[in-house]
Design a protein around this motif. Structure first.
Motif, PDB file in Angstrom:
ATOM      1  N   MET A 152       0.907  -1.268   0.272  1.00  0.00           N
ATOM      2  CA  MET A 152      -0.249   0.210  -0.272  1.00  0.00           C
ATOM      3  C   MET A 152       0.444   1.453   0.042  1.00  0.00           C
ATOM      4  O   MET A 152       0.329   1.814  -0.507  1.00  0.00           O
ATOM      5  CB  MET A 152      -1.123   0.055   1.458  1.00  0.00           C
ATOM      6  N   PRO A 156       1.427   1.599  -4.317  1.00  0.00           N
ATOM      7  CA  PRO A 156      -0.191   1.410  -4.389  1.00  0.00           C
ATOM      8  C   PRO A 156      -1.301   0.571  -5.608  1.00  0.00           C
ATOM      9  O   PRO A 156      -1.933   0.981  -5.005  1.00  0.00           O
ATOM     10  CB  PRO A 156      -0.023   3.081  -4.064  1.00  0.00           C
ATOM     11  N   ARG A 165      -7.183  -2.992  -0.397  1.00  0.00           N
ATOM     12  CA  ARG A 165      -7.835  -2.170  -0.762  1.00  0.00           C
ATOM     13  C   ARG A 165      -9.609  -2.859  -0.461  1.00  0.00           C
ATOM     14  O   ARG A 165     -11.177  -2.107   0.279  1.00  0.00           O
ATOM     15  CB  ARG A 165      -8.515  -1.321  -1.899  1.00  0.00           C
ATOM     16  N   ALA A 201      -4.067   1.099   4.052  1.00  0.00           N
ATOM     17  CA  ALA A 201      -6.395   1.168   3.373  1.00  0.00           C
ATOM     18  C   ALA A 201      -7.250   2.235   3.855  1.00  0.00           C
ATOM     19  O   ALA A 201      -7.369   2.724   2.695  1.00  0.00           O
ATOM     20  CB  ALA A 201      -6.680   0.284   2.972  1.00  0.00           C
ATOM     21  N   ARG A 203      -6.319   4.450   5.185  1.00  0.00           N
ATOM     22  CA  ARG A 203      -6.250   5.858   5.116  1.00  0.00           C
ATOM     23  C   ARG A 203      -6.674   6.484   4.090  1.00  0.00           C
ATOM     24  O   ARG A 203      -6.998   8.162   3.786  1.00  0.00           O
ATOM     25  CB  ARG A 203      -4.515   5.972   5.048  1.00  0.00           C
ATOM     26  N   GLU A 204      -6.737   5.896   3.194  1.00  0.00           N
ATOM     27  CA  GLU A 204      -7.713   6.413   1.986  1.00  0.00           C
ATOM     28  C   GLU A 204      -8.607   6.529   1.642  1.00  0.00           C
ATOM     29  O   GLU A 204      -8.863   7.746   0.962  1.00  0.00           O
ATOM     30  CB  GLU A 204      -7.005   5.636   0.938  1.00  0.00           C
TER      31      GLU A 204
END
Length: 350
Positions: A152, A156, A165, A201, A203-204
């Motif tokens: 990640m 990414p 994800r 993940a 965090r996204e």
């Protein structure tokens, strides 16, 4: 002289009633999230029987009970009466020590006898505000030779990153737990790799910040994998905040908005994991603006550390390693955790 904390039996029973009612409702993501939170609160409050909490922590937790009782009442019209009864119990508990009590500027007073009916206790309540959790965040860059397993952060756009994800989506649609412990049955099965990638993940997709913290004080690994020296060891921070829970927490930020609190592998005086200190930490960090907290834990088998940690998290995720992990050991680990919510397992390539 500190006044002894009354046994929280009525509060526990009220929480059990709300948990029973929530369990009988249609299990929407909102209801499942409330159920996870109510169970976590019940576990923490049950620990007060043997170890009384600090006054600030007790006040904060009781305020949380009031919040969740209101949310549970809104989940179903038939629960509103039960929710109101639970708030009354919480209010009585709040006023048991002395009168008046102040929680962050909110006064609670016992009314005159003429205003009571059948022993009911009324609470004069304004908006309850929990005390803020101060943060001291240090900016540190990622190393150039980052571990290739940390897909990640290193790659990414790879298929491996997309798999994390997908894991994030599965967790979000399955109750959206906010404090997730990542563990494994035994050592060397990829739990730290999984914890770092999962935090990146999350965090996204998070609106706010995400925290990755390390509860493996016996064999820490996070700082080495991410290539930095912790400005303060997380194990020592736990001990410091048990004494002074309102002091600032120190975190590292390598990729915004992901914060990391790791155990310093070079520290020689890190205390063994203290479940009370860890519980205080999770309660304080919940209100520090973190959407998610991912906890890298020790393996389950061989110690009781994860059993102590599980009372303060919303669920446990198992990492398994292809051609190393076995179904028998995984079943043993799940059995050792008892009634802990197991969120699932992740199979990693060897």
């Amino acid at each position: 002289m500190v006044k002894a904390t009354p046994a929280p039996v009525p509060l526990e029973r009220s929480l059990e009633g709300i948990i029973d009612k929530l369990s009988n409702l249609e299990q929407s993501p909102h209801v499942r999230a409330l159920l996870i939170e109510a169970r976590r609160l019940r576990s923490i409050i049950a620990n007060w029987r043997s170890i009384p909490p600090l006054p600030q922590v007790r006040e904060e937790m009781l305020a949380r009970v009031l919040h969740i009782s209101a949310a549970a009442g809104n989940a179903s019209p038939q629960m509103r009466t039960d929710s109101g009864m639970m708030r009354a119990v919480a209010q009585t508990q709040l006023m048991a020590d002395s009168s008046p009590i102040s929680i962050s500027g909110v006064g609670f007073e016992e009314p005159p006898v003429s205003e009571r009916m059948a022993g009911e206790v009324t609470m004069v309540q304004a908006a309850i505000e929990l005390p803020e959790t101060p943060l001291d965040v240090r900016q540190i860059g990622l190393p150039e030779d980052l571990d290739p397993r940390l897909v990640m952060l290193r790659d990414p756009f790879s298929r491996g990153a997309d798999a994390y994800r997908a894991l994030r989506h599965r967790l979000s649609s399955g109750g959206d737990p906010r404090i997730i412990a990542v563990t494994s049955a035994g050592p060397g099965e990829g739990k730290s790799t999984c914890a770092i990638n999962l935090a990146a993940a999350l965090r996204e997709g998070a609106r706010g910040r995400v925290l990755l913290c390390e509860a493996n004080v016996r064999r820490p690994n996070l700082a080495q994998m991410l290539g930095f020296t912790p400005p303060e060891c997380f194990g020592l921070q736990l001990a410091r905040h048990r004494r002074a829970p309102l002091e600032a927490w120190i975190a590292v930020e390598q990729v915004a908005p992901l914060h990391i609190m790791a155990v310093d592998p070079s520290s020689t005086n890190v205390p063994l994991l203290d479940p009370v200190a860890f519980s205080i930490a999770m309660d304080r960090l919940r209100v520090a603006g973190y959407d998610y907290v991912v906890v890298d834990t020790p393996p389950v088998l061989g110690s009781a550390d994860v059993n102590m940690i599980s009372d303060s998290v919303d669920g446990v995720l198992f990492a398994t390693l292809a051609r190393k992990s076995t179904g028998r050991r995984l079943r043993q680990a799940i059995a050792q955790l008892g009634s802990t919510t197991v969120l699932g397992s992740v199979l990693l390539d060897a």
